[in-house]
Scaffold this motif. Structure first.
Motif, short mmCIF file in Angstrom:
data_model
loop_
_atom_site.label_atom_id
_atom_site.label_comp_id
_atom_site.label_asym_id
_atom_site.label_seq_id
_atom_site.Cartn_x
_atom_site.Cartn_y
_atom_site.Cartn_z
N GLY A 8 0.84 -1.19 0.00
CA GLY A 8 0.00 0.00 0.00
C GLY A 8 0.87 1.24 0.00
O GLY A 8 2.08 1.17 0.26
N VAL A 9 0.27 2.37 -0.29
CA VAL A 9 1.01 3.62 -0.40
C VAL A 9 0.45 4.62 0.61
O VAL A 9 -0.76 4.81 0.69
N LEU A 10 1.35 5.24 1.36
CA LEU A 10 0.97 6.32 2.27
C LEU A 10 1.65 7.59 1.80
O LEU A 10 2.86 7.74 1.89
N LYS A 89 -3.62 6.39 -7.41
CA LYS A 89 -4.24 5.09 -7.13
C LYS A 89 -4.79 4.46 -8.41
O LYS A 89 -4.57 3.27 -8.68
N GLU A 90 -5.47 5.25 -9.20
CA GLU A 90 -6.04 4.75 -10.46
C GLU A 90 -4.95 4.31 -11.42
O GLU A 90 -5.04 3.25 -12.05
N VAL A 100 -4.47 -1.18 -5.81
CA VAL A 100 -3.39 -0.72 -4.94
C VAL A 100 -3.95 0.29 -3.94
O VAL A 100 -4.38 1.37 -4.34
N PRO A 101 -3.96 -0.03 -2.65
CA PRO A 101 -4.46 0.93 -1.66
C PRO A 101 -3.53 2.14 -1.55
O PRO A 101 -2.32 1.98 -1.41
N VAL A 102 -4.09 3.33 -1.65
CA VAL A 102 -3.32 4.57 -1.52
C VAL A 102 -4.07 5.48 -0.56
O VAL A 102 -5.26 5.75 -0.76
N GLU A 103 -3.40 5.95 0.47
CA GLU A 103 -4.02 6.84 1.45
C GLU A 103 -3.17 8.10 1.63
O GLU A 103 -1.96 8.08 1.39
N LEU A 120 -5.36 1.56 5.66
CA LEU A 120 -4.49 0.60 4.99
C LEU A 120 -4.57 -0.76 5.67
O LEU A 120 -4.61 -1.80 5.00
N ARG A 121 -4.63 -0.75 6.99
CA ARG A 121 -4.72 -2.01 7.74
C ARG A 121 -6.01 -2.74 7.42
O ARG A 121 -6.04 -3.97 7.26
N GLU A 122 -7.10 -2.00 7.31
CA GLU A 122 -8.40 -2.60 7.00
C GLU A 122 -8.41 -3.26 5.62
O GLU A 122 -9.21 -4.14 5.35
N GLN A 123 -7.50 -2.79 4.74
CA GLN A 123 -7.40 -3.37 3.39
C GLN A 123 -6.37 -4.49 3.32
O GLN A 123 -6.03 -4.95 2.23
#
Length: 330
Positions: A8-10, A89-90, A100-103, A120-123
């Motif tokens: 994931g991306v933060l 993200k797209e 890909v999760p991005v927050e 991110l954790r939930e994903q």
């Protein structure tokens, strides 16, 4: 398309008040200016100054400035950062064939690091690449973001694997993106002008003590000038946004823009490469304050070149940075 990717991306930016009103601005400034990365004075000296003087005088003034640049959807920094996040993200999902999760998180204010990390954790994310949205590393920005992230993990019993991005001051795609934005402005106005590259300043003492920020800013300016094939007399490197009485990085933007017309430079474009996203420092300080300084002293033409924001060039840059720094997980 798979439900989720291997990582994931933060994305992290500095932060903004929740509303352009005095109480929200005071709350934001208190958190921001209480960080020892930002102001490294002894708390015994700094806290009385901060609480009794700065947080009394500045919030109403800063709130009025925010009101001038506030967008219908909210703070420009937050709105434009969110737009970039969604496009990154797209683009990542299209390239990888995975979701890909991005927050997005802010070092100060909202959305908080804890909120973004929980999303991110939930994903199901176990590997996180952290992307500070600061092109040039400084302890006052990038390191402060990492301090905030690590503090948020103190109560976390199981840490994710982390990849921490340093900066991208000399990344070829970043230099190309900045240069493309300058060329687009020149095409729009029908002429090339003297280019001013203005960076957010920090106290000179920080650089003397080892902060690489000035060197990284100088590198960006030099590479952009080379990409645009500018001669030494066709561009100027300055620092803006100084605060307090001690010496900050020079040359100062306000003094330089005041002097340029008397040196025969009466038409300029100004760009602020230290800001990946337009915010109060670019939309108000550069566009209005520095613009007035230049024109009031004989300048004839002043145009600000916007930050890269959510442009295709910036999206492509971030996707490349993420791809290059997550190979160990893919």
């Amino acid at each position: 398309m798979k439900n989720t990717s291997d990582y994931g991306v933060l994305m992290m930016n500095l932060g903004t008040p929740d509303a352009p009103q005095t109480p929200e601005v005071r709350r934001f400034l208190r958190e921001f200016l209480s960080d020892s990365r930002v102001v490294d004075l002894s708390p015994l000296i700094w806290k009385p100054i901060l609480n009794l003087i700065i947080l009394t005088i500045r919030p109403p003034k800063v709130a009025k400035i925010y009101q001038q640049v506030w967008m219908d959807e909210g703070s420009p920094l937050l709105v434009l950062s969110e737009r970039l996040k969604e496009k990154v993200k797209e683009a990542l999902s299209e390239k990888t064939g995975q979701t890909v999760p991005v927050e997005l998180a802010m070092t100060y204010g909202n959305p908080s690091v804890e909120l973004a990390a929980n999303k991110l954790r939930e994903q199901g994310v176990k590997n996180i690449i952290v992307v500070p949205m600061y092109p040039q590393f400084s302890a006052t920005t990038t390191a402060a973001a990492y301090d905030r992230l690590m503090n948020s993990l103190k109560s976390c019993p199981h840490w994710p694997s982390l990849q921490l991005l340093h900066d991208y001051a000399d990344h070829p795609m970043y230099i190309k993106a900045l240069s493309n934005s300058v060329r687009a402005q020149w095409d729009k106005q029908g002429e090339r002008r003297h280019l001013v590259l203005s960076y957010h300043g920090i106290p000179k003492r920080y650089v003397t003590n080892g902060d690489p920020y000035a060197r990284r800013c100088e590198t960006t300016s030099r590479l952009v000038a080379e990409e645009l094939e500018l001669g030494d007399h066709e561009w100027t490197h300055v620092y803006q946004s100084r605060f307090g009485r001690e010496e900050w990085l020079k040359p100062y933007a306000d003094a330089t823009l005041k002097a340029l017309p008397s040196m025969g430079v009466k038409k300029i474009n100004i760009i602020s490469p230290a800001f990946s996203i337009d915010c109060i420092e670019t939309l108000e300080e550069v566009t209005l304050e520095l613009g007035d300084e230049f024109k009031n002293n004989g300048g004839l033409a002043f145009d600000y070149i916007p930050a890269l924001n959510d442009t295709p060039d910036q999206v492509a840059l971030y996707v490349n940075l993420i791809e290059q720094n997550t190979k160990q997980w893919t």
